[in-house]
Design a protein around this motif. Structure first.
Motif, short mmCIF file in Angstrom:
data_model
loop_
_atom_site.label_atom_id
_atom_site.label_comp_id
_atom_site.label_asym_id
_atom_site.label_seq_id
_atom_site.Cartn_x
_atom_site.Cartn_y
_atom_site.Cartn_z
N ILE A 4 -3.94 -14.79 1.42
CA ILE A 4 -2.60 -14.70 1.98
C ILE A 4 -1.72 -13.82 1.09
O ILE A 4 -1.70 -13.98 -0.14
CB ILE A 4 -1.98 -16.10 2.13
N ASN A 5 -1.05 -12.86 1.71
CA ASN A 5 -0.15 -11.92 1.03
C ASN A 5 -0.88 -10.94 0.11
O ASN A 5 -0.24 -10.22 -0.66
CB ASN A 5 0.93 -12.65 0.23
N LYS A 6 -2.21 -10.90 0.19
CA LYS A 6 -2.97 -9.90 -0.55
C LYS A 6 -3.30 -8.73 0.38
O LYS A 6 -3.76 -8.91 1.51
CB LYS A 6 -4.28 -10.50 -1.09
N VAL A 7 -3.05 -7.52 -0.11
CA VAL A 7 -3.32 -6.32 0.68
C VAL A 7 -4.69 -5.78 0.28
O VAL A 7 -4.93 -5.44 -0.88
CB VAL A 7 -2.24 -5.25 0.44
N VAL A 8 -5.59 -5.71 1.26
CA VAL A 8 -6.97 -5.30 1.01
C VAL A 8 -7.27 -4.03 1.81
O VAL A 8 -7.17 -4.02 3.04
CB VAL A 8 -7.96 -6.41 1.41
N LEU A 9 -7.62 -2.96 1.11
CA LEU A 9 -7.98 -1.70 1.72
C LEU A 9 -9.50 -1.59 1.76
O LEU A 9 -10.16 -1.73 0.72
CB LEU A 9 -7.38 -0.54 0.93
N LEU A 28 -9.77 -14.80 6.06
CA LEU A 28 -9.15 -15.31 4.84
C LEU A 28 -7.68 -14.91 4.73
O LEU A 28 -7.08 -15.06 3.66
CB LEU A 28 -9.93 -14.79 3.62
N SER A 29 -7.13 -14.41 5.83
CA SER A 29 -5.69 -14.12 5.95
C SER A 29 -5.21 -12.94 5.11
O SER A 29 -4.03 -12.85 4.77
CB SER A 29 -4.85 -15.37 5.60
N ALA A 30 -6.11 -12.02 4.78
CA ALA A 30 -5.70 -10.82 4.04
C ALA A 30 -4.89 -9.90 4.95
O ALA A 30 -5.04 -9.90 6.18
CB ALA A 30 -6.92 -10.08 3.51
N ARG A 31 -4.02 -9.12 4.35
CA ARG A 31 -3.30 -8.05 5.04
C ARG A 31 -4.16 -6.80 4.92
O ARG A 31 -4.35 -6.28 3.81
CB ARG A 31 -1.92 -7.87 4.43
N LEU A 32 -4.67 -6.31 6.03
CA LEU A 32 -5.75 -5.33 6.01
C LEU A 32 -5.31 -3.91 6.30
O LEU A 32 -4.56 -3.64 7.24
CB LEU A 32 -6.83 -5.73 7.01
N SER A 33 -5.83 -2.98 5.49
CA SER A 33 -5.72 -1.55 5.72
C SER A 33 -7.15 -1.02 5.87
O SER A 33 -7.92 -1.03 4.91
CB SER A 33 -5.03 -0.86 4.55
N LEU A 34 -7.50 -0.60 7.07
CA LEU A 34 -8.88 -0.23 7.37
C LEU A 34 -9.02 1.28 7.53
O LEU A 34 -8.18 1.92 8.18
CB LEU A 34 -9.34 -0.92 8.65
N VAL A 35 -10.07 1.83 6.94
CA VAL A 35 -10.27 3.28 6.94
C VAL A 35 -11.69 3.60 7.40
O VAL A 35 -12.66 2.98 6.95
CB VAL A 35 -10.07 3.86 5.51
#
Length: 250
Positions: A4-9, A28-35
């Motif tokens: 939660i509140n973790k930004v995962v690229l 797991l509620s991650a804030r996701l940046s997908l490439v």
């Protein structure tokens, strides 16, 4: 475990291990940046992640062999979320090649630019951001016995050495970096390389005779990725962790 509140690229997010990692971190509620360079696959992954996490997912279509597109992916993430906590480098390719092939150097350049140079470029772009969050990087390479192509093995070995070598410099900034080296996993990497169905089945059957008599599954890899990305692994850096059912022992 929660992000939660973790930004995962995540790179290579559109298929295979990268896609599986995205779905797991969404749960797991991650804030996701997908490439990913495949816009269609990237969109599908993002849609599933949004259903799992009930949160908006950022997507960037990018060819990570191009430095400006690496920077764009990082800048998009910073603009959207204001920070980066974890980077998971899953993008990579496999191409069969023989030392006797006339186009060997062309294949070498393609494999190394995709599997090593792109990750060096990404690390360069995210290091300062991760220093702000005491974040970490996870690189996905391969155990040496997974595929027989010397160039692919060289790229995986070089990535593991890069991980170990840069770990000390990153540690001085509070940033951890580790590699995961999967064995043979049933993904689209072989089909994407033009390997026919019969050859793929033969490889999977051969790998199934590993000491644990099984193929590695994507969930085996994603569970380790989540652990290494979490605070539970806060004393672990500069190492490569095989997930290969004992393939490298055989």
């Amino acid at each position: 475990m929660s992000f939660i509140n973790k930004v995962v690229l995540v790179t290579g997010a559109g298929s295979g291990i990268g896609e599986a990692i995205c779905l797991h971190f969404a749960k797991l509620s991650a804030r996701l940046s997908l490439v990913d360079k495949d816009a269609g696959n990237l969109k599908k992954t993002a849609e599933i992640c949004e259903k799992l996490s009930r949160a908006k997912v950022l997507t960037t279509v990018a060819d990570l062999r191009i430095d400006t597109q690496v920077k764009e992916a990082v800048e998009n993430t910073k603009k959207q979320f204001g920070k980066i906590d974890v980077v998971i480098n899953c993008a990579g390719i496999y191409k069969p090649a023989s030392i006797f092939d006339a186009n060997l150097i062309e294949v070498y350049d393609d494999i190394l630019s995709s599997n090593l140079r792109s990750i060096v470029s990404m690390t360069n772009c995210v290091a300062e951001e991760l220093a702000k969050t005491n974040g970490n990087i996870i690189n996905v390479s391969s155990v040496s016995g997974a595929f027989k192509c010397a160039l692919y093995k060289a790229s995986a070995g070089a990535l593991d050495h890069f991980t170990a070598s840069v770990a000390l410099e990153l540690a001085s900034k509070g940033v951890r970096i580790n590699s995961i080296a999967p064995g043979v996993v049933k993904t689209s990497i072989l089909a994407n390389a033009g390997v026919d169905q019969e050859e793929r089945e033969a490889l999977w059957n051969e790998a199934s005779s590993s000491p644990l008599n099984k193929l590695v599954k994507t969930e085996d890899v994603v569970e380790l990725a989540a652990f290494l990305a979490s605070d539970k692994a806060k004393a672990m850096t500069g190492c490569t962790y095989p997930v290969d059912a004992g393939l490298a022992l055989a």
